[in-house]
Structure formats: C-alpha cells, structure tokens
Enzyme design. Structure first.
Site: not given
Ligand code: NAD
Length: 294
Positions: A129, A150, A162, A200
């Site tokens: 993000s 993104h 994005e 963001n």
């Molecule tokens: P989340 O906490 O729901 O999921 C993260 C996942 O990563 C978990 O399932 C965790 O077990 C896994 N993980 C952690 N370490 C790991 C590893 N070493 N190997 C494999 N898997 C591993 O988070 P999210 O909201 O899905 O966000 C994930 C990414 O997407 C982040 O970079 C976030 O910034 C980005 N993002 C989030 C949003 C949002 O609205 N939440 C929107 C766009 C982008």
C-alpha cells in the site's frame, strides 16, 4: 529442462498469491474467476490459510445467493485453486502477486526467497500500500521484473488497480502487468514510486485525521462517520473504512509516510497506535474502532 516462460499477459496461465489474507484471497479469487487463471495461495500460517479459504467460499456463496454466480462456475473456480504452506512449495507460476502484511523487511525476505525458487524471468508484483517498490525490488535477483500492483479492497468489487513501476522496472514487466490487470477486469492508473503512491497519499492522512478528531473528543465515532458519509457522499465514514482496511495496515502506512516524507503532518494518531497495541485491528480481529460479531 526447457521451461516455458510467459512473455506477455496472454501467455500467463497461472498465478501464485503469497499471503492469503483479505487482499490475497480477493486477488486470487478474481484471477481464478475473471481471468480464468490457475491460482496457488501460499501463506505461512495454516490457520490463516484455512480462514482465507473459508472467506473465499463465503464470497462465492454470497454471489450464488444473489444470482451473480452459478454452481458450475463455482466448481470451475474451485478446481483452479490450490494452497501451499511455503514459497519452496510453489509448483511453478507464470506471475506472482505478493500480499503479505505491510512490513518492508518481511516483503524483502519474501522477494529474495521467490527469486531463489522461481525462474528469473517470472514477474514478481507486490500489493504493498505504501512501501517503496524500488526497495522491495532490490531484494530480488532481477529488480527489472518487480512491479507494484496495488489492488483496492474488496478486490472483487473495486475496479481500480494502481500500477507502480520501481526505478528498475522494465517496460516489458510494466506492459505485462497492465495487461494482466485488464484481464482481471480492472481499470489501471499509474503512479510514481513515492510513499503511499496516489491512493494512500490522499486517503491515509484523511483516516488519520478522523482518528485524531476522535482522540480529541471533537465528536463521537458515529458522528464523525455520519458527517463524512452523508456530508461528502462517501459509501462509508473514515473510521468504518479504517476498521475495514485493518488498523495495523493503516498504522504501517502512516509510519511509511511519516518516516519517508519526514513531515510531522503524517505522524500517526496516538489512538491508532494504542488500538493496534491492544490487538484491536478492525473487522478482521472482531474489534477495532467499532465492535464486530465474529
Ligand atoms: P492481512 O493481515 O489480512 O493478510 C496478511 C497475510 O500475510 C496473512 O494471511 C499472513 O498470515 C500472511 N503472511 C505473513 N507473513 C507471511 C509469510 N512470511 N509468508 C506468507 N504469508 C505471510 O493483510 P491484508 O489487508 O490482506 O494486506 C496485505 C497487503 O495488502 C499489505 O501489504 C497491505 O498494505 C496491502 N493492501 C491492503 C489493503 C486493505 O484494505 N487491507 C488494500 C490494498 C493493499
């Protein structure tokens, strides 16, 4: 062994999604359902992988109930999806999309590992993000094959992706990624590789200010949300949106903006840090700024 390499988005038949959280599951579902790709989910947490697959089933069931999906499509989508516990188990992938937690060291480690197990031509996209694509890419063997992709949350609903080239991203990587996003039914915008990119850089200071308003007692959480929802014609208020994104993710993004841009206007709200310290992460943990049923 001669390996077939995907040289354009049309050649991409399979995608590996690393991180089966709320974003990873949405991305994989759209790749399997809309683009018809084989999808392999990898997550280091078995519990999270189970939770993710249950979430995917729930999304499909919801669409069936609404008449937006048929049983036939559901079984086709399911048949294209597999899961794995570690990167070393990836059974070949034409394209990788990383969606692990918003942590630069973790993402760099993942990209180094991916470079070891996958053919060097494989494109590695990150759904970060806010973190520098250039910094993530420098952990990979071929930084020219790394790109920011993104997606917005929830991925099956939100139209935008994005696209962010890093300093060394090649034009071919960029073109293939843009075309893949289109195959997934998305509209793309392109941002420079700057902290928070477009979405963001604008959204997070707004959410952070809503938390500061709550912290200062300017209004109740409900009145802050209702004012911005009805007053600016948004589908939801900033505090509800923060819970939906995940307060840990919001905090991580604010820290990147604050550290990288060095301006005190990006300092994370004390309340945001406090809630994350308490494990109040939003919808995903059952408690954030609001309370949720499991
Ligand atoms: P989340 O906490 O729901 O999921 C993260 C996942 O990563 C978990 O399932 C965790 O077990 C896994 N993980 C952690 N370490 C790991 C590893 N070493 N190997 C494999 N898997 C591993 O988070 P999210 O909201 O899905 O966000 C994930 C990414 O997407 C982040 O970079 C976030 O910034 C980005 N993002 C989030 C949003 C949002 O609205 N939440 C929107 C766009 C982008």
């Amino acid at each position: 062994m001669v390996r077939f390499m995907a040289s354009s988005a049309d050649d991409i038949k399979s995608v590996c999604v690393v991180g089966a959280g709320q974003m990873g599951i949405g991305i994989g579902l759209v790749a399997a359902r809309v683009a018809g790709l084989r999808v392999q989910f990898v997550d280091s947490s078995a519990a999270q992988l189970d939770k993710g697959m249950a979430f995917l089933e729930k999304l499909l069931a919801k669409d069936i109930a609404k008449g937006k999906c048929t049983e036939e499509v559901r079984s086709e989508v399911r048949a294209r999806i597999t899961t794995g516990a570690s990167i070393s188990q990836i059974a070949g992938a034409d394209f990788v999309i990383e969606a692990v937690s918003e942590n630069v060291d973790l993402k760099r480690r993942i990209f180094a590992e991916l470079s070891e197990v996958l053919p060097e031509e494989t494109i590695l996209a990150t759904n970060t993000s806010s973190i520098s694509i250039t910094k993530i890419a420098s952990a990979a063997r071929r930084p020219e094959n790394v790109v920011g992709m993104h997606f917005m949350n929830p991925v099956p609903v939100m139209k935008l992706v994005e696209i962010i080239p890093g300093l060394q991203t090649s034009p071919k990587t960029l073109d293939t990624t843009l075309a893949l996003a289109r195959r997934m039914g998305k509209t793309t915008t392109r941002s420079q590789d700057v902290p928070g990119f477009i979405a963001n850089r604008l959204l997070m200071p707004y959410i952070n200010e809503a938390l500061i308003a709550l912290q200062e007692g300017i209004a109740t959480r409900e009145d802050i949300d209702t004012t911005m929802k009805l007053g600016t014609n948004n589908p939801m208020g900033p505090l509800t949106l923060a819970d939906f994104i995940g307060l840990d993710t919001c905090l991580a993004i604010m820290k990147v903006l604050h550290t990288e841009l060095g301006d005190s206007k990006y300092r994370p709200a004390v309340l945001l840090q406090k809630y994350v310290d308490a494990g109040w992460l939003g919808v995903k943990s059952g408690r954030g700024i609001y309370e949720y049923e499991s």
